[in-house]
Design a protein around this motif. Structure first.
Motif, PDB file in Angstrom:
ATOM      1  N   TYR A 207     103.413  77.929  36.041  1.00 24.60           N
ATOM      2  CA  TYR A 207     102.952  76.679  36.634  1.00 24.60           C
ATOM      3  C   TYR A 207     103.623  76.458  37.992  1.00 24.60           C
ATOM      4  N   TYR A 208     102.941  75.755  38.856  1.00 24.88           N
ATOM      5  CA  TYR A 208     103.443  75.487  40.198  1.00 24.88           C
ATOM      6  C   TYR A 208     104.651  74.573  40.169  1.00 24.88           C
ATOM      7  N   ASN A 209     105.553  74.840  41.088  1.00 27.38           N
ATOM      8  CA  ASN A 209     106.733  74.017  41.268  1.00 27.38           C
ATOM      9  C   ASN A 209     107.027  74.019  42.758  1.00 27.38           C
ATOM     10  N   ASP A 210     107.092  72.858  43.381  1.00 27.14           N
ATOM     11  CA  ASP A 210     107.275  72.868  44.831  1.00 27.14           C
ATOM     12  C   ASP A 210     108.662  73.366  45.256  1.00 27.14           C
ATOM     13  N   LEU A 211     109.528  73.673  44.301  1.00 24.70           N
ATOM     14  CA  LEU A 211     110.798  74.331  44.626  1.00 24.70           C
ATOM     15  C   LEU A 211     110.560  75.767  45.088  1.00 24.70           C
ATOM     16  N   GLN A 212     109.339  76.277  44.865  1.00 23.28           N
ATOM     17  CA  GLN A 212     108.980  77.627  45.296  1.00 23.28           C
ATOM     18  C   GLN A 212     108.598  77.667  46.771  1.00 23.28           C
ATOM     19  N   LEU A 213     108.450  76.494  47.394  1.00 25.89           N
ATOM     20  CA  LEU A 213     108.100  76.447  48.813  1.00 25.89           C
ATOM     21  C   LEU A 213     109.269  76.949  49.651  1.00 25.89           C
ATOM     22  N   ASN A 214     108.960  77.364  50.855  1.00 27.48           N
ATOM     23  CA  ASN A 214     109.980  77.829  51.793  1.00 27.48           C
ATOM     24  C   ASN A 214     110.862  76.636  52.171  1.00 27.48           C
ATOM     25  N   PRO A 215     112.171  76.679  51.856  1.00 30.27           N
ATOM     26  CA  PRO A 215     113.032  75.532  52.163  1.00 30.27           C
ATOM     27  C   PRO A 215     113.089  75.199  53.661  1.00 30.27           C
ATOM     28  N   GLU A 216     112.868  76.194  54.515  1.00 29.94           N
ATOM     29  CA  GLU A 216     112.934  75.965  55.959  1.00 29.94           C
ATOM     30  C   GLU A 216     111.729  75.189  56.491  1.00 29.94           C
ATOM     31  N   SER A 217     110.629  75.193  55.746  1.00 28.26           N
ATOM     32  CA  SER A 217     109.428  74.478  56.215  1.00 28.26           C
ATOM     33  C   SER A 217     108.872  73.558  55.126  1.00 28.26           C
ATOM     34  N   LEU A 218     109.753  73.114  54.232  1.00 31.05           N
ATOM     35  CA  LEU A 218     109.350  72.358  53.047  1.00 31.05           C
ATOM     36  C   LEU A 218     108.484  71.137  53.364  1.00 31.05           C
ATOM     37  N   GLU A 219     108.967  70.252  54.209  1.00 32.25           N
ATOM     38  CA  GLU A 219     108.225  69.013  54.486  1.00 32.25           C
ATOM     39  C   GLU A 219     106.910  69.310  55.213  1.00 32.25           C
ATOM     40  N   GLU A 220     106.970  70.230  56.141  1.00 34.09           N
ATOM     41  CA  GLU A 220     105.761  70.629  56.872  1.00 34.09           C
ATOM     42  C   GLU A 220     104.725  71.227  55.909  1.00 34.09           C
ATOM     43  N   ASP A 221     105.174  72.087  54.995  1.00 31.49           N
ATOM     44  CA  ASP A 221     104.260  72.708  54.030  1.00 31.49           C
ATOM     45  C   ASP A 221     103.654  71.673  53.087  1.00 31.49           C
ATOM     46  N   LYS A 222     104.471  70.708  52.652  1.00 32.09           N
ATOM     47  CA  LYS A 222     103.942  69.638  51.787  1.00 32.09           C
ATOM     48  C   LYS A 222     102.852  68.860  52.515  1.00 32.09           C
ATOM     49  N   GLU A 223     103.060  68.608  53.801  1.00 30.42           N
ATOM     50  CA  GLU A 223     102.075  67.872  54.602  1.00 30.42           C
ATOM     51  C   GLU A 223     100.794  68.697  54.767  1.00 30.42           C
ATOM     52  N   ILE A 224     100.935  69.994  54.983  1.00 33.91           N
ATOM     53  CA  ILE A 224      99.763  70.877  55.109  1.00 33.91           C
ATOM     54  C   ILE A 224      98.971  70.879  53.807  1.00 33.91           C
ATOM     55  N   ILE A 225      99.674  70.959  52.684  1.00 35.36           N
ATOM     56  CA  ILE A 225      99.006  70.939  51.374  1.00 35.36           C
ATOM     57  C   ILE A 225      98.215  69.634  51.232  1.00 35.36           C
ATOM     58  N   LYS A 226      98.847  68.520  51.594  1.00 33.36           N
ATOM     59  CA  LYS A 226      98.188  67.214  51.501  1.00 33.36           C
ATOM     60  C   LYS A 226      96.957  67.161  52.405  1.00 33.36           C
ATOM     61  N   GLN A 227      97.110  67.593  53.641  1.00 34.65           N
ATOM     62  CA  GLN A 227      96.017  67.515  54.620  1.00 34.65           C
ATOM     63  C   GLN A 227      94.892  68.506  54.320  1.00 34.65           C
ATOM     64  N   GLU A 228      95.242  69.743  54.042  1.00 24.06           N
ATOM     65  CA  GLU A 228      94.244  70.808  53.923  1.00 24.06           C
ATOM     66  C   GLU A 228      93.589  70.882  52.550  1.00 24.06           C
ATOM     67  N   ILE A 229      94.351  70.597  51.505  1.00 26.33           N
ATOM     68  CA  ILE A 229      93.815  70.805  50.157  1.00 26.33           C
ATOM     69  C   ILE A 229      93.356  69.498  49.531  1.00 26.33           C
ATOM     70  N   TYR A 230      94.156  68.445  49.655  1.00 23.03           N
ATOM     71  CA  TYR A 230      93.828  67.177  49.005  1.00 23.03           C
ATOM     72  C   TYR A 230      92.887  66.301  49.818  1.00 23.03           C
ATOM     73  N   SER A 231      93.088  66.212  51.126  1.00 26.63           N
ATOM     74  CA  SER A 231      92.405  65.178  51.907  1.00 26.63           C
ATOM     75  C   SER A 231      90.904  65.392  52.057  1.00 26.63           C
ATOM     76  N   LYS A 232      90.415  66.590  51.862  1.00 27.57           N
ATOM     77  CA  LYS A 232      88.975  66.832  52.012  1.00 27.57           C
ATOM     78  C   LYS A 232      88.177  66.017  51.003  1.00 27.57           C
ATOM     79  N   ASP A 233      88.717  65.840  49.792  1.00 26.37           N
ATOM     80  CA  ASP A 233      88.027  65.036  48.787  1.00 26.37           C
ATOM     81  C   ASP A 233      87.888  63.594  49.268  1.00 26.37           C
ATOM     82  N   GLU A 234      88.941  63.089  49.907  1.00 25.18           N
ATOM     83  CA  GLU A 234      88.897  61.728  50.434  1.00 25.18           C
ATOM     84  C   GLU A 234      87.826  61.602  51.507  1.00 25.18           C
TER      85      GLU A 234
END
Length: 156
Positions: free
Chosen positions: A121-148
């Motif tokens: 199962y996914y765990n955001d601890l697997q994200l790159n620590p050097e780009s963590l916040e940026e990657d979370k924002e990309i996930i939100k914008q690119e994957i989630y926001s299209k439904d909105e």
């Protein structure tokens, strides 16, 4: 030496994919999301290496399934074993990021070592620590926001 694969070899990778974000990272990408020109999502799942190539399993995934994976409702194993198209590409990529060998493989023909465990199962601890916040924002914008956006279009 890499695992032998039972599949059909292609001369050229038929897709034009654009990198979106890494979902798992450890000394390099292990699991990444790409998108084609039509907005379809593809998973790149690292699965093997030898002295010449890294081998990646690449398959199309529904946005809804990708979101379910990100929310812990589906495992990576679920995604790997049930790609939308019924098959996966196995790409052998060299150190210059050039695709050298392409195979089309059905999930039931994947080597056992390429199939993630039941608790993958996914765990955001697997994200790159050097780009963590940026990657979370990309996930939100690119994957989630299209439904909105679709919802806004339907309402207006």
């Amino acid at each position: 030496m890499m695992e032998n694969v039972l599949g059909c070899q292609f001369n050229q990778f038929p897709l034009n994919l654009t990198y979106i974000v890494d979902l798992s990272y450890f000394d390099g990408s292990l699991l990444s999301v790409f998108k084609n020109e039509y907005g379809d999502f593809y998973i790149y799942n690292w699965c093997d290496v030898d002295d010449q190539f890294n081998r990646w399993s690449v398959f199309r995934v529904k946005r809804k399934s990708l979101i379910k994976y990100l929310e812990g409702e589906l495992s990576l194993r679920d995604l790997v074993l049930s790609p939308i198209d019924g098959f996966q590409y196995l790409l052998e990529i060299d150190d210059h990021l050039d695709v050298k060998n392409i195979y089309v493989v059905q999930p039931h023909n994947l080597p056992e070592s390429y199939i993630p465990g039941k608790n993958s199962y996914y765990n955001d601890l697997q994200l790159n620590p050097e780009s963590l916040e940026e990657d979370k924002e990309i996930i939100k914008q690119e994957i989630y926001s299209k439904d909105e956006e679709k919802i806004k279009l339907l309402i207006s």
